[in-house]
Structure formats: structure tokens, C-alpha cells
Design a protein around this motif. Structure first.
Motif, PDB file in Angstrom:
ATOM      1  N   MET A   1       0.798  -1.243  -0.058  1.00 12.37           N
ATOM      2  CA  MET A   1       0.072  -0.017  -0.114  1.00 12.37           C
ATOM      3  C   MET A   1       0.882   1.343  -0.140  1.00 12.37           C
ATOM      4  O   MET A   1       1.911   1.299   0.827  1.00 12.37           O
ATOM      5  N   MET A   2       0.367   2.137  -0.812  1.00 11.55           N
ATOM      6  CA  MET A   2       1.190   3.556  -0.807  1.00 11.55           C
ATOM      7  C   MET A   2       0.007   4.504  -0.684  1.00 11.55           C
ATOM      8  O   MET A   2      -0.960   4.612  -1.072  1.00 11.55           O
ATOM      9  N   VAL A   3       0.581   5.612   0.246  1.00 15.49           N
ATOM     10  CA  VAL A   3      -0.188   6.813   0.667  1.00 15.49           C
ATOM     11  C   VAL A   3       0.432   7.923  -0.207  1.00 15.49           C
ATOM     12  O   VAL A   3       1.546   8.158  -0.312  1.00 15.49           O
ATOM     13  N   GLN A   4      -0.684   8.306  -0.982  1.00 14.15           N
ATOM     14  CA  GLN A   4      -0.164   9.499  -1.843  1.00 14.15           C
ATOM     15  C   GLN A   4      -1.049  10.878  -1.650  1.00 14.15           C
ATOM     16  O   GLN A   4      -2.227  10.588  -1.328  1.00 14.15           O
ATOM     17  N   SER A   5      -0.567  12.150  -1.617  1.00 10.18           N
ATOM     18  CA  SER A   5      -1.158  13.178  -1.285  1.00 10.18           C
ATOM     19  C   SER A   5      -0.876  14.108  -2.539  1.00 10.18           C
ATOM     20  O   SER A   5       0.081  14.408  -3.006  1.00 10.18           O
ATOM     21  N   ILE A   6      -1.792  14.787  -2.802  1.00  9.16           N
ATOM     22  CA  ILE A   6      -1.981  15.955  -3.949  1.00  9.16           C
ATOM     23  C   ILE A   6      -2.317  17.058  -3.486  1.00  9.16           C
ATOM     24  O   ILE A   6      -3.515  17.208  -2.957  1.00  9.16           O
ATOM     25  N   CYS A   7      -1.875  18.089  -3.757  1.00 11.73           N
ATOM     26  CA  CYS A   7      -2.466  19.616  -3.401  1.00 11.73           C
ATOM     27  C   CYS A   7      -2.146  20.200  -4.758  1.00 11.73           C
ATOM     28  O   CYS A   7      -0.946  20.716  -5.311  1.00 11.73           O
ATOM     29  N   CYS A   8      -3.464  20.767  -4.909  1.00 11.92           N
ATOM     30  CA  CYS A   8      -3.467  21.710  -6.123  1.00 11.92           C
ATOM     31  C   CYS A   8      -3.097  23.112  -5.686  1.00 11.92           C
ATOM     32  O   CYS A   8      -3.727  23.937  -5.004  1.00 11.92           O
ATOM     33  N   GLU A   9      -2.215  23.717  -6.399  1.00 14.51           N
ATOM     34  CA  GLU A   9      -1.843  25.375  -5.932  1.00 14.51           C
ATOM     35  C   GLU A   9      -2.438  26.268  -6.728  1.00 14.51           C
ATOM     36  O   GLU A   9      -1.850  27.314  -6.929  1.00 14.51           O
ATOM     37  N   PHE A  10      -3.822  25.914  -7.111  1.00 14.83           N
ATOM     38  CA  PHE A  10      -4.483  26.794  -7.783  1.00 14.83           C
ATOM     39  C   PHE A  10      -6.123  26.601  -7.431  1.00 14.83           C
ATOM     40  O   PHE A  10      -5.901  25.618  -6.953  1.00 14.83           O
ATOM     41  N   LYS A  11      -7.031  27.507  -7.759  1.00 14.83           N
ATOM     42  CA  LYS A  11      -8.382  27.241  -7.524  1.00 14.83           C
ATOM     43  C   LYS A  11      -8.843  25.974  -8.434  1.00 14.83           C
ATOM     44  O   LYS A  11      -8.575  26.176  -9.688  1.00 14.83           O
ATOM     45  N   ALA A  12      -9.804  25.053  -8.085  1.00 13.27           N
ATOM     46  CA  ALA A  12      -9.945  24.075  -9.025  1.00 13.27           C
ATOM     47  C   ALA A  12     -11.329  23.688  -8.571  1.00 13.27           C
ATOM     48  O   ALA A  12     -11.542  23.552  -7.247  1.00 13.27           O
ATOM     49  N   THR A  13     -11.952  23.280  -9.382  1.00  8.00           N
ATOM     50  CA  THR A  13     -13.354  22.645  -9.340  1.00  8.00           C
ATOM     51  C   THR A  13     -13.257  21.297  -8.683  1.00  8.00           C
ATOM     52  O   THR A  13     -12.339  20.510  -8.929  1.00  8.00           O
ATOM     53  N   LEU A  22      -6.537  11.660 -10.993  1.00  9.78           N
ATOM     54  CA  LEU A  22      -6.447  10.529 -11.930  1.00  9.78           C
ATOM     55  C   LEU A  22      -5.221  10.515 -12.751  1.00  9.78           C
ATOM     56  O   LEU A  22      -4.496   9.568 -12.773  1.00  9.78           O
ATOM     57  N   ILE A  23      -4.892  11.473 -13.124  1.00 12.73           N
ATOM     58  CA  ILE A  23      -3.610  11.845 -13.953  1.00 12.73           C
ATOM     59  C   ILE A  23      -2.231  11.668 -13.037  1.00 12.73           C
ATOM     60  O   ILE A  23      -1.399  11.233 -13.567  1.00 12.73           O
ATOM     61  N   ALA A  24      -2.252  12.185 -11.818  1.00 11.67           N
ATOM     62  CA  ALA A  24      -1.222  11.811 -11.037  1.00 11.67           C
ATOM     63  C   ALA A  24      -1.129  10.356 -10.873  1.00 11.67           C
ATOM     64  O   ALA A  24       0.030   9.817 -10.629  1.00 11.67           O
ATOM     65  N   GLY A  25      -2.321   9.587 -10.381  1.00 11.73           N
ATOM     66  CA  GLY A  25      -2.076   8.136  -9.939  1.00 11.73           C
ATOM     67  C   GLY A  25      -1.802   7.568 -11.426  1.00 11.73           C
ATOM     68  O   GLY A  25      -0.927   6.507 -11.023  1.00 11.73           O
ATOM     69  N   MET A  26      -2.190   7.726 -12.431  1.00  9.39           N
ATOM     70  CA  MET A  26      -1.904   6.893 -13.632  1.00  9.39           C
ATOM     71  C   MET A  26      -0.287   7.316 -13.851  1.00  9.39           C
ATOM     72  O   MET A  26       0.628   6.213 -14.271  1.00  9.39           O
ATOM     73  N   ASN A  27       0.245   8.566 -13.637  1.00  7.60           N
ATOM     74  CA  ASN A  27       1.653   8.799 -13.790  1.00  7.60           C
ATOM     75  C   ASN A  27       2.357   8.058 -12.782  1.00  7.60           C
ATOM     76  O   ASN A  27       3.701   7.274 -12.990  1.00  7.60           O
ATOM     77  N   LEU A  28       1.885   8.069 -11.548  1.00  6.33           N
ATOM     78  CA  LEU A  28       2.674   7.127 -10.405  1.00  6.33           C
ATOM     79  C   LEU A  28       2.780   5.786 -10.802  1.00  6.33           C
ATOM     80  O   LEU A  28       3.922   4.766 -10.657  1.00  6.33           O
ATOM     81  N   ASP A  31       5.109   5.257 -13.326  1.00  7.16           N
ATOM     82  CA  ASP A  31       6.618   5.300 -12.691  1.00  7.16           C
ATOM     83  C   ASP A  31       7.089   4.074 -11.631  1.00  7.16           C
ATOM     84  O   ASP A  31       8.174   3.810 -11.719  1.00  7.16           O
ATOM     85  N   LEU A  32       6.039   3.276 -11.181  1.00 10.12           N
ATOM     86  CA  LEU A  32       6.341   2.144 -10.588  1.00 10.12           C
ATOM     87  C   LEU A  32       6.647   1.071 -11.468  1.00 10.12           C
ATOM     88  O   LEU A  32       6.940  -0.086 -10.593  1.00 10.12           O
ATOM     89  N   GLY A  33       6.396   1.177 -12.566  1.00  8.04           N
ATOM     90  CA  GLY A  33       6.548   0.005 -13.334  1.00  8.04           C
ATOM     91  C   GLY A  33       5.226  -0.879 -13.780  1.00  8.04           C
ATOM     92  O   GLY A  33       5.597  -1.940 -14.210  1.00  8.04           O
ATOM     93  N   ALA A  34       3.891  -0.416 -13.497  1.00  7.77           N
ATOM     94  CA  ALA A  34       2.824  -1.078 -13.842  1.00  7.77           C
ATOM     95  C   ALA A  34       2.660  -1.214 -15.156  1.00  7.77           C
ATOM     96  O   ALA A  34       2.855  -0.210 -16.088  1.00  7.77           O
ATOM     97  N   SER A  35       2.150  -2.303 -15.706  1.00  5.17           N
ATOM     98  CA  SER A  35       1.935  -2.417 -17.109  1.00  5.17           C
ATOM     99  C   SER A  35       0.479  -2.695 -17.293  1.00  5.17           C
ATOM    100  O   SER A  35      -0.101  -2.417 -18.481  1.00  5.17           O
ATOM    101  N   ARG A  36      -0.304  -2.942 -16.249  1.00  6.57           N
ATOM    102  CA  ARG A  36      -1.670  -2.762 -16.294  1.00  6.57           C
ATOM    103  C   ARG A  36      -2.323  -2.094 -15.086  1.00  6.57           C
ATOM    104  O   ARG A  36      -1.818  -2.255 -14.025  1.00  6.57           O
ATOM    105  N   LEU A  37      -3.465  -1.459 -15.621  1.00  4.45           N
ATOM    106  CA  LEU A  37      -3.980  -0.804 -14.518  1.00  4.45           C
ATOM    107  C   LEU A  37      -5.877  -0.652 -14.608  1.00  4.45           C
ATOM    108  O   LEU A  37      -6.151  -0.555 -15.655  1.00  4.45           O
ATOM    109  N   GLN A  38      -5.998  -0.955 -13.412  1.00  6.79           N
ATOM    110  CA  GLN A  38      -7.534  -0.846 -13.278  1.00  6.79           C
ATOM    111  C   GLN A  38      -7.688   0.632 -12.178  1.00  6.79           C
ATOM    112  O   GLN A  38      -7.135   0.456 -11.156  1.00  6.79           O
TER     113      GLN A  38
END
Length: 86
Positions: A1-13, A22-28, A31-38
Motif C-alpha cells: 500500500m502506498m499513501v499519496q497526497s496531492i495539493c493543487c496550488e490553484f483554485k480548482a473545481t 486520476l492523472i497523478a495516479g496514472m503517472n505514479l 513510474d512504479l513500473g505497472a503494465s496493467r492498470l484498473q
């Protein structure tokens, strides 16, 4: 298990934040070497747009969708499913 935190430095809906996560999770995952993603997402809008069941109309959301749609090509298999928030 990995814990990840994201902070937007701008106003966002809420929908923009859902795409940021979603984008951060897919990139992570790549980067960790996943070949399949659900992905299990509680955002009906994001899951439906990614699955081409709904179209993005707002110019900012179109950019988020385009970026998010470019990332699954980095995986051998990719799926995204909406799950109820409850």
C-alpha cells in the motif's frame, strides 16, 4: 500500500481535482513500473468521459480529458470504472 497526497496550488473545481488525481495516479503507476492498470473512481463524470460515454464541453475539461486519455497508451491494459461514493 502506498499513501499519496496531492495539493493543487490553484483554485480548482471538484471535477478538475478528480482529473488531477486520476492523472497523478496514472503517472505514479507508470513510474512504479505497472503494465496493467484498473482504476476505480467515484466520479461519474470522469469515468464516463474516459469511457467515451459522455463528452467534455468546457474548454478546461476538454484539456484535462485529452491529457488523461493520452496516458492509458502507456499501459498494456487499462480500464476505469465508476463506483458509488456510498
Amino acid at each position: 500500500m502506498m499513501v499519496q497526497s496531492i495539493c493543487c496550488e490553484f483554485k480548482a473545481t471538484n471535477n478538475e481535482v478528480e482529473y488531477e488525481a486520476l492523472i497523478a495516479g496514472m503517472n505514479l503507476a507508470k513510474d512504479l513500473g505497472a503494465s496493467r492498470l484498473q482504476v476505480f473512481c467515484d466520479s461519474f463524470l470522469v469515468a464516463s468521459q474516459m469511457n467515451e460515454e459522455l463528452a467534455a464541453k468546457d474548454s478546461k475539461m476538454i484539456l484535462y480529458l485529452d491529457l488523461a486519455k493520452s496516458l492509458p497508451t502507456k499501459f498494456a491494459t487499462f480500464s476505469i470504472k465508476q463506483i458509488p461514493r456510498a
